[in-house]
Scaffold this motif. Structure first.
Motif, mmCIF file in Angstrom:
data_model
loop_
_atom_site.group_PDB
_atom_site.id
_atom_site.type_symbol
_atom_site.label_atom_id
_atom_site.label_comp_id
_atom_site.label_asym_id
_atom_site.label_seq_id
_atom_site.Cartn_x
_atom_site.Cartn_y
_atom_site.Cartn_z
ATOM 1 N N TYR A 1 10.937 36.561 -1.788
ATOM 2 C CA TYR A 1 12.383 36.604 -2.009
ATOM 3 C C TYR A 1 13.020 35.470 -1.217
ATOM 4 N N VAL A 2 14.119 34.969 -1.721
ATOM 5 C CA VAL A 2 14.921 34.021 -0.967
ATOM 6 C C VAL A 2 16.265 34.677 -0.693
ATOM 7 N N ALA A 3 16.803 34.451 0.507
ATOM 8 C CA ALA A 3 18.081 35.060 0.889
ATOM 9 C C ALA A 3 18.842 34.109 1.793
ATOM 10 N N LEU A 4 20.135 34.328 1.858
ATOM 11 C CA LEU A 4 20.985 33.652 2.829
ATOM 12 C C LEU A 4 21.426 34.685 3.853
ATOM 13 N N LEU A 5 21.215 34.390 5.135
ATOM 14 C CA LEU A 5 21.617 35.296 6.201
ATOM 15 C C LEU A 5 22.948 34.842 6.790
ATOM 16 N N ASP A 6 23.771 35.815 7.134
ATOM 17 C CA ASP A 6 25.102 35.544 7.659
ATOM 18 C C ASP A 6 25.026 35.259 9.160
ATOM 19 N N GLY A 7 24.333 34.179 9.509
ATOM 20 C CA GLY A 7 24.153 33.815 10.910
ATOM 21 C C GLY A 7 22.852 33.064 11.084
ATOM 22 N N VAL A 8 22.551 32.726 12.332
ATOM 23 C CA VAL A 8 21.329 31.993 12.667
ATOM 24 C C VAL A 8 20.458 32.884 13.542
ATOM 25 N N ILE A 9 19.167 32.950 13.236
ATOM 26 C CA ILE A 9 18.248 33.806 13.989
ATOM 27 C C ILE A 9 17.392 32.955 14.918
ATOM 28 N N PRO A 10 16.903 33.520 16.025
ATOM 29 C CA PRO A 10 16.185 32.718 17.033
ATOM 30 C C PRO A 10 14.783 32.283 16.610
ATOM 31 N N ASN A 11 14.099 33.089 15.807
ATOM 32 C CA ASN A 11 12.711 32.781 15.435
ATOM 33 C C ASN A 11 12.646 32.168 14.037
ATOM 34 N N THR A 12 11.674 31.298 13.838
ATOM 35 C CA THR A 12 11.532 30.654 12.526
ATOM 36 C C THR A 12 10.621 31.443 11.588
ATOM 37 N N GLU A 13 9.818 32.317 12.142
ATOM 38 C CA GLU A 13 8.976 33.178 11.311
ATOM 39 C C GLU A 13 8.535 34.383 12.115
ATOM 40 N N GLY A 14 8.081 35.407 11.389
ATOM 41 C CA GLY A 14 7.650 36.610 12.083
ATOM 42 C C GLY A 14 7.456 37.774 11.129
ATOM 43 N N THR A 15 7.276 38.959 11.699
ATOM 44 C CA THR A 15 7.050 40.184 10.928
ATOM 45 C C THR A 15 7.969 41.280 11.458
ATOM 46 N N TYR B 1 8.587 37.082 7.238
ATOM 47 C CA TYR B 1 9.670 36.159 6.905
ATOM 48 C C TYR B 1 9.379 34.770 7.453
ATOM 49 N N LYS B 2 10.041 33.774 6.848
ATOM 50 C CA LYS B 2 9.933 32.389 7.300
ATOM 51 C C LYS B 2 11.253 31.686 7.009
ATOM 52 N N VAL B 3 11.853 31.109 8.038
ATOM 53 C CA VAL B 3 13.123 30.402 7.883
ATOM 54 C C VAL B 3 12.893 29.070 7.180
ATOM 55 N N ILE B 4 13.750 28.760 6.200
ATOM 56 C CA ILE B 4 13.664 27.491 5.470
ATOM 57 C C ILE B 4 14.623 26.477 6.072
ATOM 58 N N THR B 5 15.900 26.835 6.161
ATOM 59 C CA THR B 5 16.898 25.962 6.785
ATOM 60 C C THR B 5 17.934 26.817 7.494
ATOM 61 N N ALA B 6 18.670 26.189 8.402
ATOM 62 C CA ALA B 6 19.796 26.849 9.064
ATOM 63 C C ALA B 6 20.908 25.820 9.212
ATOM 64 N N GLU B 7 21.968 26.017 8.447
ATOM 65 C CA GLU B 7 23.073 25.061 8.445
ATOM 66 C C GLU B 7 24.405 25.801 8.387
ATOM 67 N N HIS C 1 19.459 45.210 10.639
ATOM 68 C CA HIS C 1 19.315 46.191 11.718
ATOM 69 C C HIS C 1 19.170 45.515 13.082
ATOM 70 N N SER C 2 19.654 46.222 14.115
ATOM 71 C CA SER C 2 19.624 45.688 15.476
ATOM 72 C C SER C 2 18.203 45.494 15.989
ATOM 73 N N GLN C 3 17.223 46.213 15.426
ATOM 74 C CA GLN C 3 15.830 46.034 15.817
ATOM 75 C C GLN C 3 15.099 45.086 14.870
ATOM 76 N N GLY C 4 15.817 44.601 13.852
ATOM 77 C CA GLY C 4 15.246 43.626 12.930
ATOM 78 C C GLY C 4 15.751 42.233 13.279
ATOM 79 N N LEU C 5 16.331 41.561 12.279
ATOM 80 C CA LEU C 5 16.842 40.208 12.520
ATOM 81 C C LEU C 5 18.267 40.199 13.045
ATOM 82 N N LYS C 6 18.927 41.355 13.049
ATOM 83 C CA LYS C 6 20.304 41.492 13.549
ATOM 84 C C LYS C 6 21.289 40.600 12.789
#
Length: 561
Positions: free
Chosen positions: A441-455, A484-490, A514-519
């Motif tokens: 899946y591809v998605a746009l997140l409403d913010g920037v997350i600290p990690n570029t990939e993870g589970t 997940y894997k981050v593609i870009t953050a702009e 969720h607060s225990q997920g990507l927040k």
């Protein structure tokens, strides 16, 4: 410091060019009207600076006590003089009280020390104490201990005697065998007679042992039951008192509607799927707001509810975010209370119809992949029949079997796999069950997350109070894993790829927010984030083994964003 009047009608200063809504807010799915936003901001400004009460919302790391975020509600109203203002309410209790300056009262105050409920609660607490004293009394504990000891001794002696009987039987059998050729018939018959007497003797011993201990244990059990009788009587009385209190409470919650009609909780819930009102029914902000407005001749104009404080561990709740009213408790109540009001239609029942033919991304003689539009159902709903399934049934009139192999949320767009026969469906379904089909899946997140990939590994279950929303629940939830894997953050927005290992309802949306997920919720997520023109989540790629050619196929449908 923000002034917050002890009067419950709070004046609302608005731009004269701002028009009033034509209809009242549909509370279970809405975008807050500008007036509601103004009222909410005014209340939030007060909450940020107030010193009228002490409550740990989890916003101040130095504050002690249990962290309890809270849902607040505002209702814009017009008084008989035509002035606009707003009412404020909170769900449940605030600072362990139902009575807080500036907020409308509860429909029924269970915390009133002179009321029947607090008196009944005190009596229940007394009964609980009496039961606890009796259950931990030395007399009862000794009786339990003696009974357990007797059962243990009986079990040991019974086991020992049975082992001896088995051994003696084996020895007698050997004597019968070895002595038959050594003794004359008279002596051998005498031996058999003695051996039989020995067998009977052991059976009598076994019978006496059982009779002795069964009688002994029965006496101990009877004694224990005598000691338990007052405890059981108290428990029956407690249950009856509790049920009586609950019924009286339900009767005290008398709700009004705009026609001036009144119903109690039992009457409101009697024709629902849960005739017994859920705990806490009537204590949410929305019913309090309606009740006060009706009682004081205030005309409801618009309403909104927002979360204040840290997110709870199970739900997705963001500080200052607007949320709909809860369904299990509030839907029946508000359904009655809004009778006579001109209310907005339920937007969910006005889903996009999508008249054109669906886009087929890939098709052969055995299967196809279709691009589901956003805000379009995968299968028919309760009130909407138009869906991917119905369109595929029309497109493939001669196909057999269920057709669809999986589903997407109504708000999610992207690839759906369709089998043209029951045989192909079963083969592909096996791949889904074995989790050998890979989805991206591809998605746009409403913010920037600290990690570029993870589970992300957060178990999910349905929120029984707010279907179809999901909760993180380690006790009853089903395993839900997302890579997940981050593609870009702009510009404060993150483009990300999700690779779901499992396929739970709303899995990607909850794991993102969720607060225990990507927040960081998905842009446009009206359930776990902030509504936009669409949910920016798209099923972009599907990899599977073709059930006929046996070749690995990857089909891609680029996201429209």
């Amino acid at each position: 410091m923000h002034p917050f009047s002890s009067l419950l009608f709070h004046p609302l200063k608005i731009n004269t060019a701002l028009s009033l809504p034509e209809k009242f807010t549909f509370p279970f799915y809405y975008e807050p009207h500008e007036l509601s936003v103004l009222a909410a901001k005014d209340l939030q400004s007060y909450l940020e600076t107030q010193i009228d009460f002490i409550h740990n919302f989890g916003l101040n790391a130095e504050q002690t006590g249990m962290v309890i975020g809270k849902m607040f509600g505002v209702m814009v109203v017009k008084n008989t003089q035509g002035d606009l203002g707003y009412l404020a309410a909170f769900s449940g209790k605030l600072a362990d009280s139902n009575d807080v300056k500036g907020f409308v009262p509860t429909v029924y105050n269970t915390l009133n020390v002179t009321g029947f409920y607090k008196k009944g609660e005190a009596e229940l607490n007394t009964i609980n104490t009496e039961i606890d004293v009796l259950e931990h009394s030395s007399q009862l504990q000794n009786a339990k201990r003696k009974l357990m000891e007797a059962k243990s001794i009986f079990e040991t002696e019974l086991k020992s005697l049975k082992a001896k009987i088995k051994l003696e039987k084996k020895l007698r059998d050997q004597q019968r065998e070895t002595m038959e050729d050594c003794l004359d018939s008279i002596a051998y018959n005498e031996l058999l007679k003695n051996l039989k007497a020995q067998s009977i003797s052991y059976q009598v011993k076994l019978k006496h042992l059982k009779r002795y201990w069964e009688q002994n244990i029965k006496e101990l059990e009877d004694h224990l039951e005598v000691l338990k009788t007052p405890i059981n009587d108290l428990k029956v009385y407690r249950a009856n008192l509790s049920a009586s209190l609950q019924k009286r409470i339900h009767e005290q919650y008398q709700f009004l509607n705009s026609r001036g009609e009144s119903k109690d909780l039992l009457d409101i819930f009697k024709n629902t799927s849960s005739p017994i009102p859920p705990a806490g029914s009537g204590e949410c902000a929305a019913p309090k707001l309606f009740q006060y407005a009706y009682k004081n001749n205030l005309k409801p104009i618009a309403m909104a509810e927002f979360w204040w404080g840290a997110s709870p561990k199970s739900q997705v709740r963001k500080h200052k975010q607007f949320y709909p009213s809860c369904r299990s408790k509030c839907e029946p109540i508000l359904g009655f209370m809004m009778q006579g009001l001109n209310v907005d239609i339920n937007p969910i029942e006005q889903a996009i119809s999508h008249e054109p033919a669906l886009e087929i991304i890939y098709e052969d003689d055995f299967l196809l992949l279709v691009n589901k539009p956003h805000e379009f159902l995968s299968v028919p709903g309760k009130t909407i029949s138009n869906s991917v399934l119905t369109k595929m049934q029309a497109y493939l009139p001669n196909a057999s079997g269920p057709l669809l192999l999986h589903r997407l949320d109504m708000s999610t767009s992207g690839l759906l796999l369709v089998a043209k026969s029951i045989h192909i469906h079963k083969q592909l379904q096996k791949q889904f069950i074995e989790r050998s089909i890979k989805k991206r899946y591809v998605a746009l997140l409403d913010g920037v997350i600290p990690n570029t990939e993870g589970t992300i590994n957060l178990p999910l279950r349905v929120d029984l109070d707010n279907r179809p929303q999901q909760l993180v629940c380690y006790q009853y939830g089903k395993q839900a894993i997302t890579k997940y894997k981050v593609i870009t953050a702009e510009n404060g927005v993150t483009r990300i790829h999700f690779y779901p290992v499992t396929g739970r309802t709303h899995q990607l949306r909850v794991h993102a927010a969720h607060s225990q997920g990507l927040k960081t919720p998905i842009v446009g997520d009206d359930l776990y984030g902030t509504k936009a023109k669409r949910l920016y989540l798209h099923a972009e790629s599907l990899t599977f083994i073709h059930p006929v050619t046996k070749k690995i196929q990857t089909i891609t449908c680029n996201a429209p964003f």
